[in-house]
Write a protein that holds these residues in place. Structure first.
Motif, PDB file in Angstrom:
ATOM      1  N   UNK A 529       0.825  -1.193   0.000  1.00 58.65           N
ATOM      2  CA  UNK A 529       0.000   0.000   0.000  1.00 58.65           C
ATOM      3  C   UNK A 529       0.867   1.254   0.000  1.00 58.65           C
ATOM      4  N   UNK A 530       1.902   1.154   0.778  1.00 58.65           N
ATOM      5  CA  UNK A 530       2.849   2.256   0.877  1.00 58.65           C
ATOM      6  C   UNK A 530       3.406   2.590  -0.495  1.00 58.65           C
ATOM      7  N   UNK A 531       3.711   1.544  -1.230  1.00 53.17           N
ATOM      8  CA  UNK A 531       4.266   1.721  -2.563  1.00 53.17           C
ATOM      9  C   UNK A 531       3.330   2.557  -3.425  1.00 53.17           C
ATOM     10  N   UNK A 532       2.072   2.175  -3.362  1.00 49.06           N
ATOM     11  CA  UNK A 532       1.109   2.876  -4.208  1.00 49.06           C
ATOM     12  C   UNK A 532       0.923   4.329  -3.762  1.00 49.06           C
ATOM     13  N   UNK A 533       0.735   4.484  -2.485  1.00 45.89           N
ATOM     14  CA  UNK A 533       0.459   5.830  -1.972  1.00 45.89           C
ATOM     15  C   UNK A 533       1.648   6.763  -2.126  1.00 45.89           C
ATOM     16  N   UNK A 534       2.802   6.203  -2.016  1.00 47.67           N
ATOM     17  CA  UNK A 534       3.984   7.061  -2.146  1.00 47.67           C
ATOM     18  C   UNK A 534       4.035   7.676  -3.521  1.00 47.67           C
ATOM     19  N   UNK A 535       3.695   6.838  -4.496  1.00 46.82           N
ATOM     20  CA  UNK A 535       3.710   7.330  -5.869  1.00 46.82           C
ATOM     21  C   UNK A 535       2.727   8.476  -6.027  1.00 46.82           C
ATOM     22  N   UNK A 536       1.635   8.329  -5.298  1.00 45.68           N
ATOM     23  CA  UNK A 536       0.611   9.350  -5.441  1.00 45.68           C
ATOM     24  C   UNK A 536       0.736  10.455  -4.392  1.00 45.68           C
ATOM     25  N   UNK A 537       1.767  10.316  -3.593  1.00 39.85           N
ATOM     26  CA  UNK A 537       2.041  11.304  -2.542  1.00 39.85           C
ATOM     27  C   UNK A 537       0.905  11.447  -1.550  1.00 39.85           C
ATOM     28  N   UNK A 538       0.241  10.360  -1.262  1.00 41.66           N
ATOM     29  CA  UNK A 538      -0.843  10.461  -0.280  1.00 41.66           C
ATOM     30  C   UNK A 538      -0.289  10.214   1.114  1.00 41.66           C
ATOM     31  N   UNK A 539       0.461  11.137   1.572  1.00 35.73           N
ATOM     32  CA  UNK A 539       1.141  10.921   2.849  1.00 35.73           C
ATOM     33  C   UNK A 539       0.171  10.822   4.013  1.00 35.73           C
ATOM     34  N   UNK A 540      -0.886  11.576   3.934  1.00 36.89           N
ATOM     35  CA  UNK A 540      -1.821  11.557   5.062  1.00 36.89           C
ATOM     36  C   UNK A 540      -2.445  10.184   5.243  1.00 36.89           C
ATOM     37  N   UNK A 541      -2.772   9.570   4.113  1.00 35.23           N
ATOM     38  CA  UNK A 541      -3.351   8.235   4.188  1.00 35.23           C
ATOM     39  C   UNK A 541      -2.360   7.249   4.816  1.00 35.23           C
ATOM     40  N   UNK A 542      -1.138   7.359   4.386  1.00 37.56           N
ATOM     41  CA  UNK A 542      -0.129   6.445   4.925  1.00 37.56           C
ATOM     42  C   UNK A 542      -0.068   6.584   6.439  1.00 37.56           C
ATOM     43  N   UNK A 543      -0.039   7.801   6.843  1.00 34.77           N
ATOM     44  CA  UNK A 543       0.063   8.030   8.286  1.00 34.77           C
ATOM     45  C   UNK A 543      -1.157   7.482   9.004  1.00 34.77           C
ATOM     46  N   UNK A 544      -2.277   7.606   8.314  1.00 35.06           N
ATOM     47  CA  UNK A 544      -3.511   7.072   8.894  1.00 35.06           C
ATOM     48  C   UNK A 544      -3.384   5.579   9.110  1.00 35.06           C
ATOM     49  N   UNK A 545      -2.869   4.868   8.087  1.00 34.37           N
ATOM     50  CA  UNK A 545      -2.717   3.418   8.214  1.00 34.37           C
ATOM     51  C   UNK A 545      -1.678   3.053   9.266  1.00 34.37           C
ATOM     52  N   UNK A 546      -0.635   3.872   9.306  1.00 33.38           N
ATOM     53  CA  UNK A 546       0.377   3.627  10.339  1.00 33.38           C
ATOM     54  C   UNK A 546      -0.271   3.632  11.714  1.00 33.38           C
ATOM     55  N   UNK A 547      -1.124   4.595  11.911  1.00 28.03           N
ATOM     56  CA  UNK A 547      -1.783   4.701  13.218  1.00 28.03           C
ATOM     57  C   UNK A 547      -2.705   3.524  13.470  1.00 28.03           C
ATOM     58  N   UNK A 548      -3.392   3.128  12.385  1.00 27.31           N
ATOM     59  CA  UNK A 548      -4.297   1.990  12.494  1.00 27.31           C
ATOM     60  C   UNK A 548      -3.542   0.736  12.970  1.00 27.31           C
ATOM     61  N   UNK A 549      -2.467   0.458  12.250  1.00 28.87           N
ATOM     62  CA  UNK A 549      -1.679  -0.717  12.585  1.00 28.87           C
ATOM     63  C   UNK A 549      -1.144  -0.600  14.000  1.00 28.87           C
ATOM     64  N   UNK A 550      -0.678   0.603  14.275  1.00 30.83           N
ATOM     65  CA  UNK A 550      -0.091   0.830  15.593  1.00 30.83           C
ATOM     66  C   UNK A 550      -1.095   0.519  16.704  1.00 30.83           C
ATOM     67  N   UNK A 551      -2.297   0.991  16.511  1.00 31.20           N
ATOM     68  CA  UNK A 551      -3.262   0.811  17.598  1.00 31.20           C
ATOM     69  C   UNK A 551      -3.651  -0.660  17.748  1.00 31.20           C
ATOM     70  N   UNK A 552      -3.717  -1.373  16.603  1.00 33.37           N
ATOM     71  CA  UNK A 552      -4.114  -2.777  16.684  1.00 33.37           C
ATOM     72  C   UNK A 552      -3.002  -3.622  17.312  1.00 33.37           C
ATOM     73  N   UNK A 553      -1.795  -3.358  16.837  1.00 34.13           N
ATOM     74  CA  UNK A 553      -0.711  -4.240  17.250  1.00 34.13           C
ATOM     75  C   UNK A 553      -0.231  -3.981  18.672  1.00 34.13           C
ATOM     76  N   UNK A 554      -0.507  -2.798  19.159  1.00 30.95           N
ATOM     77  CA  UNK A 554      -0.047  -2.547  20.528  1.00 30.95           C
ATOM     78  C   UNK A 554      -0.739  -3.487  21.517  1.00 30.95           C
ATOM     79  N   UNK A 555      -1.865  -4.055  21.081  1.00 33.76           N
ATOM     80  CA  UNK A 555      -2.487  -5.078  21.926  1.00 33.76           C
ATOM     81  C   UNK A 555      -1.744  -6.393  21.800  1.00 33.76           C
ATOM     82  N   UNK A 556      -1.419  -6.726  20.562  1.00 32.93           N
ATOM     83  CA  UNK A 556      -0.775  -8.016  20.318  1.00 32.93           C
ATOM     84  C   UNK A 556       0.601  -8.108  20.965  1.00 32.93           C
TER      85      UNK A 556
END
Lengths: 884, 191
Positions: A529-556
């Motif tokens: 996903x990062x690959x695609x978004x980087x090309x399109x410069x959608x940095x905000x989305x990337x950061x959004x997903x980073x946060x998503x993953x972060x919040x989920x995995x901090x439980x695991x």
């Protein structure tokens, strides 16, 4: 004295006897346990008294309680007391209790040796018989050794009742004390021709049991059995003999040829179904062993199959069952003759009886072809829906997978159909343990059939979707393993990356191995996903997903499982690094947007982050051959037997040394260990070094500066970007979609018939396209260089055969037995034949020196027996008159 | 080889259990329970062979059973036994019981487990079939019963008198009558 006796009897009148106990238990259904514990107290009281009949009454009650699940081993000594009574009535109670509660490891058994010996030599045949029957249930090695001679003497008793029991008893003795077989065998052989049919039958029974475990030692008895078979009318014995021949023929094809005729006669003549069935079974065994070169070979097969068809068509379910069972044996060698009865077998699949359906399922794999596979599987799927009971369901499931996957998916013409079937199977609601099988199939198919990948991945994405959106579980958890992995590994084939990633991130409580895979593959998806978004410069989305993953995995990270912990913390840190880098770039970009000139420059830099992350998962995965691990060649200069560490010097006695040898030579595990160590030093080390470097790169402590510079040189164009075009419409999961393929298939066939000449050409039809996917199954399995796959090893895999121990024990027997048999030379022709084939050098040698060896062996035995520590066996020197 | 012989009723209550392999008491109970679950859910018109049953299992083993009125007779055997042969053997067993108890019913088995064991011991010994000829079996059983009777003689008379009185326990008889075996309850009176 008399008074005491009367008094004892008087008291006894008021004790509860067995009937009272049973009645009491029935009257106290509500508080049975309490009542029984009360009775136990009474019993303990009774056992403390001197009167043996009181004791025996108590023991009789205990025997009943034992059946209800109460441990009565504590009363072992009292049981022996009752056994030693000189009244038959009491003795009987004692011996019954013993046979129910003693076992061969009971320590008390050593107390019984002399008592049982006395009993065996009793004048009364029923007392001896009682002891034999009881002893057969708990004979231990010690008892077998000490009593074998007494029992052997009983073989010559004048009473057939005793002879019969003694013959059967000998088998139990052999099992516990294999050394007894050698001296006893000639006598046992004589019993095959005993005047009493019961004794004869018992002897046949024992030899059959022995031969089943080690048939080649009993080939020489074939003539005797052959004679018995042609003369006897006792069906019970005939069945055993015919079964025995079934075990012998694989070793001696000539015997088989000789058998065919009498057996076919029996098949034609007998009215007993049991005998008929066993005859067919043995004929099948014969035909398998000779396989060709018989003139009326085909005729015999035909006869068998015909008779079996009659059995299967019979209204008696038992015969039906057995018919199918025997059919499956024919199927292995003569599939064609069975295939002729396909209709019948498919019909049995519909039977109301589960046992019969199971048997029919076994036959099914021989019945499928490219043409009917889909239809058969469809039928089975319908059964799956209806089936109750996990056993049958599991069996159905594994059979579906077996018939589809056999021979590298030989019969599958449409893999999309197969994947759909698998997905449907996965969604059937039942607590099956077969999830991992489906998962393995899904992964195997997707890896080996490249053309199906995009379809499979989209199916998996859908599965994940269903899984994350529905609350209750309708998918086998193990399949999620495959789903997660496939989506991650082939993420380039995914249509809707964001959606799948989100679905995966919503995972609930999962078994740890699946959770670990999820976490790992979330990272893969994120990288894509990062690959695609980087090309399109959608940095905000990337950061959004980073946060998503972060919040989920901090439980695991808090998971109790190390694997999950490790994976999630690794992922977390990687995501964190990415996030930091992205934030940086976002700033950069915001600055640069103001300054339009440097746009090109920046584009290059952008791509590197995704590429770097993707490189973690680069590389094609190939299927690994099943035995590849074993085939890893031993590198030059590596001696597996050499010590890695010289063993510590220990004070060991001589006897320990023998043990040590075994310890280090036998188990293969130690070898593997050393192998692994070596591999590490060769190339794995290199890999791990790289991995470590990577990790260091990603570690915040090493990160600053160096990493981003390094990747500046990489070019955007080098990154492979897969085109996503999936022609199939997505259908909501949970429907019967596999049926679609069946109809498509049928349509196609029709169309094919209509326009025979043109195959694809003008078909703009979408249907044609989906069906006509290239069907390349990757049959290459990864193996270490230079190694080839061969089937030789598989033979040795069957190590857990329960009778292995006995096989080895009996190994010494044939030599003796054959030698012994030489002298009387009873059957000429047959025997010569047998020996020609199996009289290998071993036998020839023994013919020369055999006699001596035997004597020696006997001497050895005598010496053993005379060793201090045992008592002299009374029965040997002075057997009672009865037996002479 | 026969690994185990179980007799239990339609509710899974054990009436006879004979194991020719050692199992602990707990295990035996579990086996009975599991076997009952396997067998009881089968219709009467299906085949008498059953695979599986993890406890007693192993791929070589089979359950062969027959269902008579209120009782199940289950034999667990390996492949060296003929399936149909064992079915016959069960029949012989039941017919022998019938001869010995005169119209056998569940109550006979409940109150005379020991006798049932003695009868079984004349058919099967240590997991191997000893005798299949019913007349031969009956002779042996009769002979041994005679021996017991001789021994009993006068000494056991008072005990027998007491148990006869106990048997006249009327409320108990009524309780027994709940069972489908009405004639049997009457027969018990005679003891």
């Amino acid at each position: 004295m008399a008074l005491k006796k009367v008094k004892g009897n008087f008291e006894r009148m008021f004790d509860k006897n067995l009937t009272d106990l049973v009645r009491g238990i029935r009257n106290n259904k509500e508080n049975e346990a309490k009542y029984i514990s009360q009775c136990m107290e009474d019993i303990k009281q009774e056992l403390r008294q001197d009167n043996l009949s009181v004791k025996s009454n108590a023991i009789a009650k205990l025997t009943y309680l034992q059946m209800l699940g109460y441990d009565i081993s504590w009363a072992g000594f009292n049981i022996i007391e009752v056994m030693s009574s000189n009244k038959f009535t009491l003795k009987r109670i004692g011996y019954l209790a013993a046979s129910q509660s003693f076992h061969c490891d009971s320590e008390l058994l050593m107390l019984t040796t002399n008592m049982i010996r006395k009993e065996l030599n009793s004048q009364n045949q029923y007392e001896a018989g009682l002891a034999l029957t009881s002893l057969s249930c708990y004979i231990s090695t010690d008892l077998a050794r000490d009593l074998s001679n007494d029992i052997l003497t009983l073989l010559n008793s004048t009473k057939p009742y005793i002879r019969k029991k003694a013959v059967l008893m000998m088998y139990k003795v052999f099992l516990k004390y294999p050394d007894a077989l050698r001296p006893a065998f000639p006598r046992l052989k004589d019993k095959l021709e005993d005047p009493d049919p019961g004794v004869q039958s018992a002897a046949v029974n024992v030899v059959c049991e022995l031969a089943r475990k080690n048939p080649k030692n009993y080939l020489s008895l074939a003539p005797v059995f052959f004679k018995l078979m042609t003369t006897s009318t006792n069906n019970w014995m005939l069945i055993k003999i015919i079964k025995l021949f079934g075990a012998l023929t694989p070793l001696e094809p000539r015997l088989g040829k000789k058998l065919i005729e009498p057996l076919t006669n029996l098949i034609h003549s007998t009215s007993a179904m049991s005998l008929l069935y066993e005859c067919i079974n043995t004929v099948i065994a014969v035909l398998i062993s000779i396989s060709s070169g018989m003139p009326n070979h085909a005729a015999s097969i035909q006869l068998c199959v015909q008779k079996l068809r009659i059995l299967i068509e019979d209204s008696d379910q038992n015969l039906k069952y057995l018919g199918l069972l025997a059919m499956s044996k024919i199927l292995k060698t003569h599939p064609k003759s069975v295939q002729a009865h396909k209709d019948l077998i498919l019909q049995c699949l519909e039977d109301k009886d589960e046992s019969i359906r199971l048997r029919a399922l076994d036959l099914l794999y021989g019945m499928v072809s490219k043409k009917n596979l889909m239809e058969i599987v469809k039928k089975l799927m319908v059964h799956m829906d209806r089936a109750e009971g996990t056993l049958y369901r599991d069996e159905l499931l594994s059979k579906i997978i077996l018939i589809c996957s056999q021979n590298n998916y030989q019969f599958i013409t449409n893999f999309e159909w197969y994947v759909t079937v698998l997905v449907e199977l996965a969604q059937m609601e039942f607590g099956s343990k077969q999830g991992h099988v489906i998962a393995a199939q899904l992964m195997d198919v997707s890896i080996r059939v490249q053309a199906i990948r995009s379809f499979a991945v989209s199916e998996m994405a859908q599965l994940l979707d269903v899984y994350s959106s529905s609350n209750q579980f309708s998918i086998m958890q193990d399949v999620l393993y495959a789903a997660g992995w496939l989506c991650g590994e082939f993420s380039s084939e995914l249509k809707n990356l964001e959606h799948t990633l989100k679905a995966m991130l919503q995972y609930k409580k999962l078994p740890q191995h699946i959770e670990a895979v999820f976490i790992h593959n979330i990272l893969k998806l994120f990288a894509r996903l990062l690959e695609r978004y980087e090309l399109e410069h959608k940095y905000d989305e990337i950061i959004e997903y980073c946060d998503l993953i972060d919040s989920k995995l901090s439980e695991s990270v808090k998971s109790a499982e190390l694997e999950v912990q490790e994976r999630s913390s690794t992922t977390l840190i990687i995501v964190k690094i990415v996030k930091e880098a992205i934030l940086e770039r976002k700033q950069d970009r915001n600055e640069k947007i103001m300054d339009d000139d440097s746009f090109d420059d920046e584009k290059k830099e952008d791509a590197t982050l995704a590429a770097e992350l993707l490189s973690l998962f680069a590389g094609e995965l190939n299927p690994v051959a099943p035995r590849a691990q074993k085939k890893v060649p031993v590198p030059d200069g590596l001696d597996l037997d050499a010590w890695i560490h010289e063993p510590l010097e220990e004070s060991e006695s001589d006897s320990d040394n023998i043990y040590d040898d075994h310890l280090f030579i036998k188990p293969d595990k130690t070898e593997y260990k050393t192998e692994k160590h070596v591999e590490l030093t060769e190339e794995e080390l290199q890999k791990s070094r790289e991995a470590r470097k990577l990790e260091q790169m990603n570690n915040p402590h090493y990160l600053k500066g160096a990493a981003s510079k390094k990747f500046d040189y990489e070019n955007v164009d080098n990154i492979p970007i897969a085109e996503l075009d999936i022609p199939i419409k997505l259908v909501t999961a949970g429907q019967k979609r596999s049926d679609k393929y069946l109809t498509i298939d049928k349509k196609k066939k029709k169309r094919k018939k209509a326009k025979k000449s043109r195959k694809s050409g003008s078909s703009s039809d979408e249907v044609e396209q989906t069906v006509g996917l290239p069907l390349m199954v990757n049959k290459n399995m990864e193996l270490p260089e230079g190694a080839t796959l061969s089937d030789t090893e598989s033979i040795h895999d069957n190590l857990d055969d329960p009778h292995r121990a006995l096989d080895i024990d009996l190994e010494t027997v044939p030599t003796h037995e054959k030698v012994d048999k030489k002298k009387p030379s009873k059957k000429k022709k047959e025997k010569k034949k047998v020996e020609k084939h199996h009289g290998s050098h071993e036998v020839v040698n023994l013919l020369e020196t055999g006699g001596k060896k035997v004597k020696k062996a006997k001497k050895d035995k005598k010496e053993k027996l005379n060793k201090p520590g045992y008592e002299e066996a009374v029965g040997i020197s002075t057997p009672s008159k009865e037996f002479q | 080889m026969i690994k185990a012989i179980l007799v239990f009723n339609n509710h899974g209550k054990p009436r006879l259990s004979k194991f020719y392999h050692y199992f602990s008491e707990d295990m035996q109970q579990q086996i009975v329970k599991e076997t009952f679950q396997l067998v009881s859910k089968r219709d009467d018109n299906v085949c008498n062979f059953l695979e599986g049953g993890s406890l007693i299992g192993g791929s070589d083993y089979k359950l062969i059973y027959r269902h008579y009125a209120t009782l199940y007779f289950v034999f667990c055997v390996d492949s060296s036994e003929s399936e149909l042969g064992i079915l016959d053997l069960i029949q012989v067993f039941v017919e022998t019981l019938d001869k010995c108890f005169e119209n056998v019913c569940e109550l006979d088995l409940i109150f005379h487990v020991d006798k049932v064991h003695y009868i079984l011991n004349e058919l099967v010994m240590g997991g191997m079939v000893l005798e299949t000829n019913m007349t031969e079996i009956l002779t042996r059983i009769d002979d041994q019963n005679k021996m017991e009777k001789q021994e009993a003689g006068i000494i056991a008379a008072p005990a027998r008198a007491v148990s006869a009185v106990k048997n006249m326990n009327i409320p108990q008889q009524i309780k027994d009558m709940k069972l489908p075996d009405l004639p049997q309850a009457i027969k018990d009176l005679k003891f």
